[in-house]
Design an enzyme around this catalytic site. Sequence first.
Site, PDB file in Angstrom:
ATOM      1  N   ASP A  82      49.110  49.303  56.248  1.00  0.00           N
ATOM      2  CA  ASP A  82      48.799  50.991  56.097  1.00  0.00           C
ATOM      3  C   ASP A  82      48.992  51.330  54.546  1.00  0.00           C
ATOM      4  O   ASP A  82      49.821  50.751  54.001  1.00  0.00           O
ATOM      5  CB  ASP A  82      49.345  51.695  56.891  1.00  0.00           C
ATOM      6  CG  ASP A  82      48.779  53.366  57.097  1.00  0.00           C
ATOM      7  OD1 ASP A  82      47.832  53.134  56.759  1.00  0.00           O
ATOM      8  OD2 ASP A  82      49.528  54.078  57.332  1.00  0.00           O
ATOM      9  N   HIS A  83      48.023  51.789  53.713  1.00  0.00           N
ATOM     10  CA  HIS A  83      48.165  52.313  52.515  1.00  0.00           C
ATOM     11  C   HIS A  83      48.943  51.427  51.644  1.00  0.00           C
ATOM     12  O   HIS A  83      50.062  51.945  50.977  1.00  0.00           O
ATOM     13  CB  HIS A  83      49.076  53.719  52.385  1.00  0.00           C
ATOM     14  CG  HIS A  83      48.300  54.721  53.133  1.00  0.00           C
ATOM     15  ND1 HIS A  83      47.274  55.390  52.407  1.00  0.00           N
ATOM     16  CD2 HIS A  83      48.398  55.586  54.183  1.00  0.00           C
ATOM     17  CE1 HIS A  83      46.615  56.345  53.137  1.00  0.00           C
ATOM     18  NE2 HIS A  83      47.161  56.362  54.114  1.00  0.00           N
ATOM     19  N   HIS A 180      49.041  63.913  55.717  1.00  0.00           N
ATOM     20  CA  HIS A 180      49.986  62.977  56.077  1.00  0.00           C
ATOM     21  C   HIS A 180      51.466  64.163  56.445  1.00  0.00           C
ATOM     22  O   HIS A 180      51.329  64.974  55.909  1.00  0.00           O
ATOM     23  CB  HIS A 180      50.504  61.971  55.078  1.00  0.00           C
ATOM     24  CG  HIS A 180      49.373  61.080  54.882  1.00  0.00           C
ATOM     25  ND1 HIS A 180      48.849  60.485  53.480  1.00  0.00           N
ATOM     26  CD2 HIS A 180      48.871  60.178  55.716  1.00  0.00           C
ATOM     27  CE1 HIS A 180      48.161  59.645  53.828  1.00  0.00           C
ATOM     28  NE2 HIS A 180      47.874  59.427  55.195  1.00  0.00           N
ATOM     29  N   GLY A 181      52.113  63.563  57.252  1.00  0.00           N
ATOM     30  CA  GLY A 181      53.299  64.235  57.588  1.00  0.00           C
ATOM     31  C   GLY A 181      53.054  65.145  58.653  1.00  0.00           C
ATOM     32  O   GLY A 181      51.995  65.409  59.335  1.00  0.00           O
ATOM     33  N   HIS A 208      43.066  59.805  59.070  1.00  0.00           N
ATOM     34  CA  HIS A 208      44.380  59.875  58.443  1.00  0.00           C
ATOM     35  C   HIS A 208      45.191  60.819  58.939  1.00  0.00           C
ATOM     36  O   HIS A 208      44.404  62.116  59.041  1.00  0.00           O
ATOM     37  CB  HIS A 208      44.696  59.140  57.022  1.00  0.00           C
ATOM     38  CG  HIS A 208      44.378  57.882  56.619  1.00  0.00           C
ATOM     39  ND1 HIS A 208      45.555  56.961  56.338  1.00  0.00           N
ATOM     40  CD2 HIS A 208      43.350  57.062  56.925  1.00  0.00           C
ATOM     41  CE1 HIS A 208      45.015  55.789  56.055  1.00  0.00           C
ATOM     42  NE2 HIS A 208      43.759  56.081  56.458  1.00  0.00           N
ATOM     43  N   GLY A 209      46.314  61.114  58.906  1.00  0.00           N
ATOM     44  CA  GLY A 209      47.110  62.356  59.196  1.00  0.00           C
ATOM     45  C   GLY A 209      46.917  62.928  60.618  1.00  0.00           C
ATOM     46  O   GLY A 209      46.604  64.056  60.836  1.00  0.00           O
ATOM     47  N   ASN A 230      44.995  57.516  62.845  1.00  0.00           N
ATOM     48  CA  ASN A 230      46.268  57.139  62.427  1.00  0.00           C
ATOM     49  C   ASN A 230      47.465  58.067  62.888  1.00  0.00           C
ATOM     50  O   ASN A 230      47.157  59.068  62.883  1.00  0.00           O
ATOM     51  CB  ASN A 230      46.301  56.829  60.993  1.00  0.00           C
ATOM     52  CG  ASN A 230      45.799  55.817  60.473  1.00  0.00           C
ATOM     53  OD1 ASN A 230      44.972  54.973  61.213  1.00  0.00           O
ATOM     54  ND2 ASN A 230      45.689  55.518  58.979  1.00  0.00           N
ATOM     55  N   THR A 233      53.781  60.187  61.901  1.00  0.00           N
ATOM     56  CA  THR A 233      54.822  60.995  62.273  1.00  0.00           C
ATOM     57  C   THR A 233      55.122  61.227  63.633  1.00  0.00           C
ATOM     58  O   THR A 233      56.399  61.306  63.860  1.00  0.00           O
ATOM     59  CB  THR A 233      54.394  62.276  61.265  1.00  0.00           C
ATOM     60  OG1 THR A 233      53.991  61.930  60.041  1.00  0.00           O
ATOM     61  CG2 THR A 233      55.470  63.252  61.143  1.00  0.00           C
TER      62      THR A 233
END
Length: 284
Positions: A82-83, A180-181, A208-209, A230, A233
Amino acid sequence: MSYVNMKEMLDKASKEGYAVGAFNIVNFLTAQAVVDAAQELKSPLILQTSTSTVKQIGIQEMAEMLIPIAKRATVPVAIHLDHCTDVEFVKKCVDAGWSSVMIDASKQPLEENIRQTKEIVDYTKGKNVTVEGELGAIVGVEDEIVVKDGEEAFASVEQSREYLSATNIDAFAPAIGTAHGLYKGEPRVDFNRFQEIKAISPCPVVIHGGTGLAPEVFKKLIVLGATKINISTAIKIAYCGGMKDYTTAHPEENNPLKLDKYVIEQVKKVAKEHMMLFGSVNRV
Ligand SMILES: [Zn+2]
């Protein structure tokens, strides 16, 4: 079955109208927990590793741990980096046996993003490895990549077209308003933008996120064509929260096996909930 390339998995999901969960795992316990969840629900699975997790455990050590888990699995499993913002690190993971990698040069100007992405696409030619690329800036913190509120940049349709035709990637992650998060307020997902980008993308489009999006948001994105979602968290919360809950409830106990057993169940539960939401159950 077992260890596969992400592309075939996403092509099947795209044809049949569901999404595959890509779960960020941090160690053997979390990897085995999400594989167990996928096997019990007969769901395809993407075992996703963040770059910092791979750096902490080691590239070879991570490959030697995950590839046998994927090969033993009774469902198709891809292993995805990832990333990663470091082209050389991505290449090392390809050499070590990852079946899928993400080169994230989204903080670079478009031309440089294209150049770095192409370098990875060229490097993986003939190696049966899938390449994911990103355009725009997804707000939040993912690994060492920090994008502050107000600094997010949505991917434009025009730039997406240029990026996709120049790079020929296998999976595309455009910034469309997910974060994200943990979401601080209501997620501002730009469905129209997603739809427009999906329409011009020759490859699967990735979200994402995923942690914290409402079930109806997932459903809408999947109807519009999202095939990889994805989840990072939520897995971390299940893992750390599970440990806290167990040790709080059993302060006198020092039995790691019992603790692990409890934590595995918490991680499995979260993974299963997402697989059910994504419609990937009974797809193998
Ligand atoms: Zn991400």
